[in-house]
Design a protein around this motif. Structure first.
Motif, PDB file in Angstrom:
ATOM      1  N   GLN A  83      35.476  -0.838-101.202  1.00 21.99           N
ATOM      2  CA  GLN A  83      34.586   0.204-100.690  1.00 21.99           C
ATOM      3  C   GLN A  83      33.263   0.130-101.461  1.00 21.99           C
ATOM      4  O   GLN A  83      33.268  -0.084-102.680  1.00 21.99           O
ATOM      5  CB  GLN A  83      35.201   1.592-100.890  1.00 21.99           C
ATOM      6  N   THR A  84      32.150   0.345-100.768  1.00 21.19           N
ATOM      7  CA  THR A  84      30.856   0.193-101.448  1.00 21.19           C
ATOM      8  C   THR A  84      30.526   1.408-102.321  1.00 21.19           C
ATOM      9  O   THR A  84      29.686   1.325-103.198  1.00 21.19           O
ATOM     10  CB  THR A  84      29.720  -0.024-100.422  1.00 21.19           C
ATOM     11  N   THR A  85      31.174   2.533-102.065  1.00 23.95           N
ATOM     12  CA  THR A  85      30.937   3.695-102.937  1.00 23.95           C
ATOM     13  C   THR A  85      32.272   4.275-103.387  1.00 23.95           C
ATOM     14  O   THR A  85      33.308   4.035-102.765  1.00 23.95           O
ATOM     15  CB  THR A  85      30.165   4.814-102.204  1.00 23.95           C
ATOM     16  N   GLY A  86      32.215   5.025-104.458  1.00 22.23           N
ATOM     17  CA  GLY A  86      33.399   5.769-104.884  1.00 22.23           C
ATOM     18  C   GLY A  86      34.131   5.185-106.086  1.00 22.23           C
ATOM     19  O   GLY A  86      34.896   5.882-106.745  1.00 22.23           O
ATOM     20  N   TRP A  87      33.908   3.902-106.398  1.00 24.19           N
ATOM     21  CA  TRP A  87      34.595   3.310-107.550  1.00 24.19           C
ATOM     22  C   TRP A  87      33.958   3.830-108.849  1.00 24.19           C
ATOM     23  O   TRP A  87      32.739   3.803-108.988  1.00 24.19           O
ATOM     24  CB  TRP A  87      34.509   1.785-107.510  1.00 24.19           C
ATOM     25  N   TYR A 102      42.960  -1.431-113.899  1.00 26.23           N
ATOM     26  CA  TYR A 102      42.154  -1.142-112.711  1.00 26.23           C
ATOM     27  C   TYR A 102      41.636  -2.422-112.072  1.00 26.23           C
ATOM     28  O   TYR A 102      41.320  -3.391-112.748  1.00 26.23           O
ATOM     29  CB  TYR A 102      40.942  -0.269-113.080  1.00 26.23           C
ATOM     30  N   GLY A 103      41.472  -2.364-110.764  1.00 28.31           N
ATOM     31  CA  GLY A 103      40.805  -3.451-110.052  1.00 28.31           C
ATOM     32  C   GLY A 103      41.403  -3.633-108.676  1.00 28.31           C
ATOM     33  O   GLY A 103      42.555  -3.240-108.427  1.00 28.31           O
ATOM     34  N   ARG A 104      40.583  -4.185-107.762  1.00 28.41           N
ATOM     35  CA  ARG A 104      41.099  -4.486-106.421  1.00 28.41           C
ATOM     36  C   ARG A 104      42.251  -5.491-106.544  1.00 28.41           C
ATOM     37  O   ARG A 104      42.071  -6.563-107.110  1.00 28.41           O
ATOM     38  CB  ARG A 104      39.968  -5.048-105.544  1.00 28.41           C
ATOM     39  N   ASP A 362      39.182   2.768-106.981  1.00 34.51           N
ATOM     40  CA  ASP A 362      39.846   2.832-108.293  1.00 34.51           C
ATOM     41  C   ASP A 362      41.322   2.428-108.213  1.00 34.51           C
ATOM     42  O   ASP A 362      42.190   3.036-108.855  1.00 34.51           O
ATOM     43  CB  ASP A 362      39.708   4.240-108.909  1.00 34.51           C
ATOM     44  N   GLU A 363      41.600   1.402-107.412  1.00 33.76           N
ATOM     45  CA  GLU A 363      42.974   0.881-107.329  1.00 33.76           C
ATOM     46  C   GLU A 363      43.463   0.578-108.745  1.00 33.76           C
ATOM     47  O   GLU A 363      42.771  -0.072-109.533  1.00 33.76           O
ATOM     48  CB  GLU A 363      42.986  -0.387-106.462  1.00 33.76           C
ATOM     49  N   SER A 364      44.643   1.051-109.070  1.00 33.72           N
ATOM     50  CA  SER A 364      45.165   0.867-110.424  1.00 33.72           C
ATOM     51  C   SER A 364      46.657   1.139-110.450  1.00 33.72           C
ATOM     52  O   SER A 364      47.192   1.781-109.539  1.00 33.72           O
ATOM     53  CB  SER A 364      44.462   1.818-111.401  1.00 33.72           C
ATOM     54  N   ILE A 365      47.312   0.637-111.486  1.00 33.17           N
ATOM     55  CA  ILE A 365      48.724   0.981-111.735  1.00 33.17           C
ATOM     56  C   ILE A 365      48.908   1.154-113.243  1.00 33.17           C
ATOM     57  O   ILE A 365      48.140   0.598-114.040  1.00 33.17           O
ATOM     58  CB  ILE A 365      49.711  -0.113-111.245  1.00 33.17           C
ATOM     59  N   PRO A 366      49.933   1.901-113.656  1.00 35.98           N
ATOM     60  CA  PRO A 366      50.263   1.924-115.078  1.00 35.98           C
ATOM     61  C   PRO A 366      50.769   0.537-115.507  1.00 35.98           C
ATOM     62  O   PRO A 366      51.569  -0.080-114.795  1.00 35.98           O
ATOM     63  CB  PRO A 366      51.392   2.954-115.173  1.00 35.98           C
TER      64      PRO A 366
END
Ligand SMILES: [Zn+2]
Length: 386
Positions: A83-87, A102-104, A362-366
């Motif tokens: 997405q171009t905004t929101g990260w 974090y990361g795509r 903000d795709e992420s996992i623990p």
């Protein structure tokens, strides 16, 4: 291999953009290929198309293993766009903050791929490996599953005895998924001047009659349902026709997107349209309609109580202390293509990776989930497959 190295390798992988359909899939595949071969895991480089690379890494059972079976691991290296905004974090930074990475692709599914890769590297030094391991890393999962399709057509899944796909499932085990059939229905008429329509045959009028049939109670494909996946869903998603404002149209078509379930697929759909054609031909012997299947991703299902799924569930429970629920998954995975191999085998779609941020900002996992998934792959590999 330290935990730190396992985490750093995932960071590196996240730092290489491999957005589908852009260009980076080859770079991500190069990184994983080099990482595997540096650790002396035999890896085959398969060029599906110039930018679409699949990898197959193999680790044989120990020589002392009695009648080893082949466990397949699989995951894809491509991701959806950013997405171009929101990260609030760099989408290709691989940043770690408060125990999350974090990361795509952090959720879907570079963590899954690197968990399998690192498990395999650790298992290499294990003296007693009861199973052969075969890791199938695919390209283009997000857009058409052409990587998994290519590998299946080459026969790469024909020798598998079981398959684990580490898509993000938040600790659940996916055993069934819907398929997709995209079908184009075209009516062919005859062009004429619109001042003399009787000299032509209006293809849009004919297409309208097909749509009326599709919307009537006689078109029963959506009456079919699966106890977990729900009904077959069909929608007309585009329509085209006509050559000009004063021309009787000779051609008109619509595209229908149909979400299928196990036991109801291409054949049944073509049959339903054949019935429509017969009815309309009875009304008008000059009626002409053609069908073209544009897209086909099969649905698939493994018995939720299959021994392999029981084994996966047992290992997941020992790792977390919680029972692992079996679920039907709404989206498709490469399992759909691999299920078309010449021989059938159980497929479990499972990892600890949180799916809630897949495809999101903000795709992420623990990181703890990543380490748990590495443990799952190792434990599965070290138990003789029943
Ligand atoms: Zn995925």
């Amino acid at each position: 291999m330290t935990q730190q190295q396992q985490i750093e390798s995932l960071q590196h992988c996240l730092q290489i953009p491999s957005v589908n359909p852009l260009d980076g899939e080859r770079d991500a595949a190069t990184f994983v290929y080099d990482y595997l071969t540096t650790h002396e895991i035999e890896t085959e480089w398969i060029e599906v198309a110039p930018k679409r690379i699949c990898l197959i890494a193999t680790l044989p059972a120990s020589e002392i293993a009695a009648e080893p079976k082949i466990i397949g691991f699989s995951g894809h290296l491509d991701t959806v766009p950013v997405q171009t905004t929101g990260w609030t974090k760099q989408p290709f930074g691989g940043e770690i903050s408060d125990g999350r990475i974090y990361g795509r692709g952090a959720s879907d599914m570079k963590s899954g791929v690197m968990a399998m890769v690192n498990a395999m590297i650790e298992l290499k030094d294990c003296a007693d490996r009861p199973n052969h391991l075969k890791l199938l890393i695919t390209s283009d999962e997000e857009n058409g599953m052409t990587g998994a399709k290519h590998l299946t057509e080459r026969g790469d899944a024909d020798d598998l005895d079981a398959l684990l796909i580490t898509e993000p499932t938040s600790g659940m085990i996916g055993y069934a998924q819907k398929g997709v059939i995209g079908i184009e229905v075209t009516c062919v008429g005859k062009g004429a001047h619109s001042s003399a329509p009787q000299l032509g045959k209006n293809a849009i009028d004919d297409l309208y009659r097909v749509i009326r049939e599709v919307k009537s109670d006689r078109f029963t494909i959506t009456d079919n349902r699966h106890p977990e996946l729900g009904p077959v869903v069909a929608s007309i998603t585009s329509i085209q026709g006509g050559e000009g404002p004063n021309v009787i149209p000779s051609n008109a078509s619509f595209y229908m997107d149909i979400r299928t379930i196990p036991g109801f697929g291409r054949l049944e759909i073509l049959e339903a349209f054949a019935h429509i054609e017969q009815r309309l031909l009875q009304e008008d012997p000059t009626f002409a309609m053609t069908l073209r299947v544009i897209k086909e991703i099969p649905s698939c299902e493994t018995d939720a109580n299959a021994p392999f799924l029981e084994t996966v569930a047992r290992h997941m429970e020992t790792i977390t202390g919680h029972p692992a629920r079996r679920v039907a998954i709404p989206g498709g995975t490469d399992g759909a293509m691999f299920s078309q191999a010449n021989r059938s085998f159980p497929i479990a779609v499972a990892s600890f990776h949180d799916f809630r941020l897949a495809h999101q900002v903000d795709e992420s996992i623990p990181l703890s989930e990543y380490l748990q998934t590495i443990a799952l792959c190792k434990q599965l590999a070290l138990e003789p497959l029943a």
